[in-house]
Motif scaffolding. Structure first.
Motif, short mmCIF file in Angstrom:
data_model
loop_
_atom_site.label_atom_id
_atom_site.label_comp_id
_atom_site.label_asym_id
_atom_site.label_seq_id
_atom_site.Cartn_x
_atom_site.Cartn_y
_atom_site.Cartn_z
N LYS A 129 0.85 -1.19 0.00
CA LYS A 129 0.00 0.00 0.00
C LYS A 129 0.88 1.24 0.00
O LYS A 129 1.80 1.37 0.81
N TYR A 143 0.85 5.67 -0.33
CA TYR A 143 0.16 6.96 -0.38
C TYR A 143 1.10 7.93 -1.08
O TYR A 143 2.07 8.40 -0.49
N THR A 149 -1.77 -0.02 11.43
CA THR A 149 -3.18 0.38 11.33
C THR A 149 -3.67 0.29 9.89
O THR A 149 -4.83 -0.09 9.64
N THR A 150 -2.82 0.61 8.94
CA THR A 150 -3.20 0.49 7.53
C THR A 150 -3.52 -0.96 7.19
O THR A 150 -4.50 -1.25 6.49
N ARG A 176 -6.90 -1.74 8.60
CA ARG A 176 -7.97 -1.11 7.82
C ARG A 176 -8.18 -1.85 6.49
O ARG A 176 -9.30 -1.93 6.00
N ILE A 177 -7.11 -2.38 5.92
CA ILE A 177 -7.25 -3.19 4.71
C ILE A 177 -8.05 -4.45 5.02
O ILE A 177 -8.91 -4.87 4.24
N PHE A 194 -11.74 -0.88 4.87
CA PHE A 194 -11.74 0.59 4.85
C PHE A 194 -10.66 1.15 3.93
O PHE A 194 -10.66 2.34 3.62
N GLU A 195 -9.71 0.29 3.54
CA GLU A 195 -8.67 0.65 2.58
C GLU A 195 -8.54 -0.51 1.60
O GLU A 195 -8.81 -1.67 1.94
N ARG A 196 -8.07 -0.20 0.38
CA ARG A 196 -7.78 -1.23 -0.61
C ARG A 196 -6.26 -1.31 -0.81
O ARG A 196 -5.60 -0.27 -0.95
N PRO A 197 -5.69 -2.51 -0.85
CA PRO A 197 -4.25 -2.61 -1.14
C PRO A 197 -3.98 -2.28 -2.60
O PRO A 197 -4.82 -2.52 -3.48
N ASP A 198 -2.82 -1.72 -2.87
CA ASP A 198 -2.40 -1.50 -4.26
C ASP A 198 -2.03 -2.82 -4.93
O ASP A 198 -2.24 -3.00 -6.12
N THR A 233 -10.60 -9.31 -0.68
CA THR A 233 -9.85 -8.09 -0.97
C THR A 233 -10.74 -6.96 -1.47
O THR A 233 -10.54 -5.79 -1.10
#
Length: 371
Positions: free
Chosen positions: A13, A15, A45-46, A49-50, A54-58, A70
């Motif tokens: 992931k 940013y 925390t990332t 959240r994945i 709440f988050e998507r992995p790259d 996923t």
């Protein structure tokens, strides 16, 4: 290990240009408490959240009980999250907050009426049903959040630094309560914390993260007694590092000449050869300290002479900082018995330190394990 209940596979992931998670893979067994431990910004925390959606992995995949989740939204994943901020509805009562998830998923009212009291009792909030969050302490609000997350009976409970907002004594009590709750419900907990004592107290397994990488995964005892890197050794408790070179090998042991000019005789668990640079980690409590030289030592005992530079009495133990050559060594002496009338070690004293050859753990100079 049996088929894991939760598995992260090559998760990356970013940013912008900041790589938060770099090809992270780890597995969590059914029923265990697994902690993600590391400093702020390490990616723990990332990763949580994945897992929660709440988050998507790259790049990479997340599997729950063998199913790829996923790309699923949070409400379609059989996981629940307990946030540091509690995230309770302030206008609802405790009973309504706990029942909210059941209502949202269409559980019949008769089942809700049966299940809510059971989970309030589990978190020791029986009798608080009609209070609102503003009428509760921080610890009580956290219990409501835990009950609300557990009542839907998820396969994994995600806990994002759930004790960070509590004071020390309440954190210690909540850790014991969380452990008891886990034993009662039996599901997997994924626990995020930057506090190594929290992780050590509650975890079956710990993954230590640093700058988006997994430095080491293991049981608390393994991470403390056998760290794979200087980062893990220093982040999990306190330690002394000694830099030097292997000057001689003797079977399973070797001599190390430190850059500060003294020798250490150590168990060569990394099978390092002569002239290999090495970093050695020795925990402060592994040393013994005395005002008199030892009279009964064998070849496998290191004896160092130094001078006390600093003393801090801490009740259950005293911490000393002792200058040996050019090195300042931290030593902890436990007070199994403490005589007020006996001569105490103090500033400026000449002292002898002893430590067994098996008490140190050898690392490469760059901090990773030797090959």
């Amino acid at each position: 290990m049996d088929t894991p209940i939760l598995r992260f596979e090559n998760v990356t992931k970013c940013y912008g240009n900041n790589i938060v998670l770099d090809n992270v893979s780890l597995s969590i067994a059914a029923g265990e408490v697994f902690s993600l431990l590391g400093p702020s910004g390490c990616g723990k925390t990332t990763l949580l959240r994945i897992c929660g959606g709440f988050e998507r992995p790259d790049e990479g995949r997340v599997y729950l009980d063998g199913v790829d989740i996923t790309k699923l939204p949070p409400n379609e994943r059989d996981v629940r999250t307990v946030f540091q901020s509690y995230a309770l509805f302030p206008h609802m009562t405790v009973w309504e907050n706990v029942a909210f998830g059941l209502r949202a998923t269409g559980v019949p009212r008769d089942e809700i009426v049966k299940r809510v009291p059971r989970y309030l009792e589990l978190v020791q909030l029986k009798g608080f049903e009609q209070r609102r969050p503003g009428q509760l302490s921080g610890g009580q609000r956290q219990r409501v959040a835990i009950a609300r997350a557990l009542i839907n009976q998820p396969k994994v409970l995600l806990l994002d630094e759930p004790l960070a907002a509590l004071d020390l004594k309440l954190r210690q009590r909540m850790l014991m309560d969380l452990d008891a709750i886990h034993d009662e419900v039996g599901i997997s907990f994924l626990f995020v914390t930057h506090d190594q004592q929290e992780a050590m107290c509650i975890s079956d397994q710990i993954a230590v993260l640093n700058r988006g990488h997994v430095e080491q995964i293991g049981r608390p005892q393994e991470l403390y007694e056998a760290p794979r890197s200087s980062f893990v050794a220093s982040f999990i408790g306190d330690t002394n590092f000694f830099e030097g070179f292997v000057t001689e090998t003797q079977g399973d042991y070797c001599n190390v000449k430190t850059k500060d000019g003294f020798d250490l005789y150590l168990y060569n668990d990394r099978h390092l050869n002569t002239n290999t640079p090495v970093s050695v980690s020795i925990r402060p409590e592994k040393f013994t300290i005395s005002l008199t030289p030892p009279t009964d030592t064998d070849q496998k005992m290191n004896v160092l002479q130094g001078e006390v530079e600093e003393v801090v009495y801490l009740g259950a133990h005293t911490r000393f900082w002792v200058r040996v050559g050019g090195h300042r060594i931290s030593v902890v002496k436990q007070h199994h018995a403490y005589g007020l009338d006996e001569r105490s070690i103090t500033w400026g004293d000449a002292v002898w330190l002893t430590v067994g050859a098996d008490k140190g753990y050898m690392l490469d100079r760059n901090g990773s394990m030797g090959e």
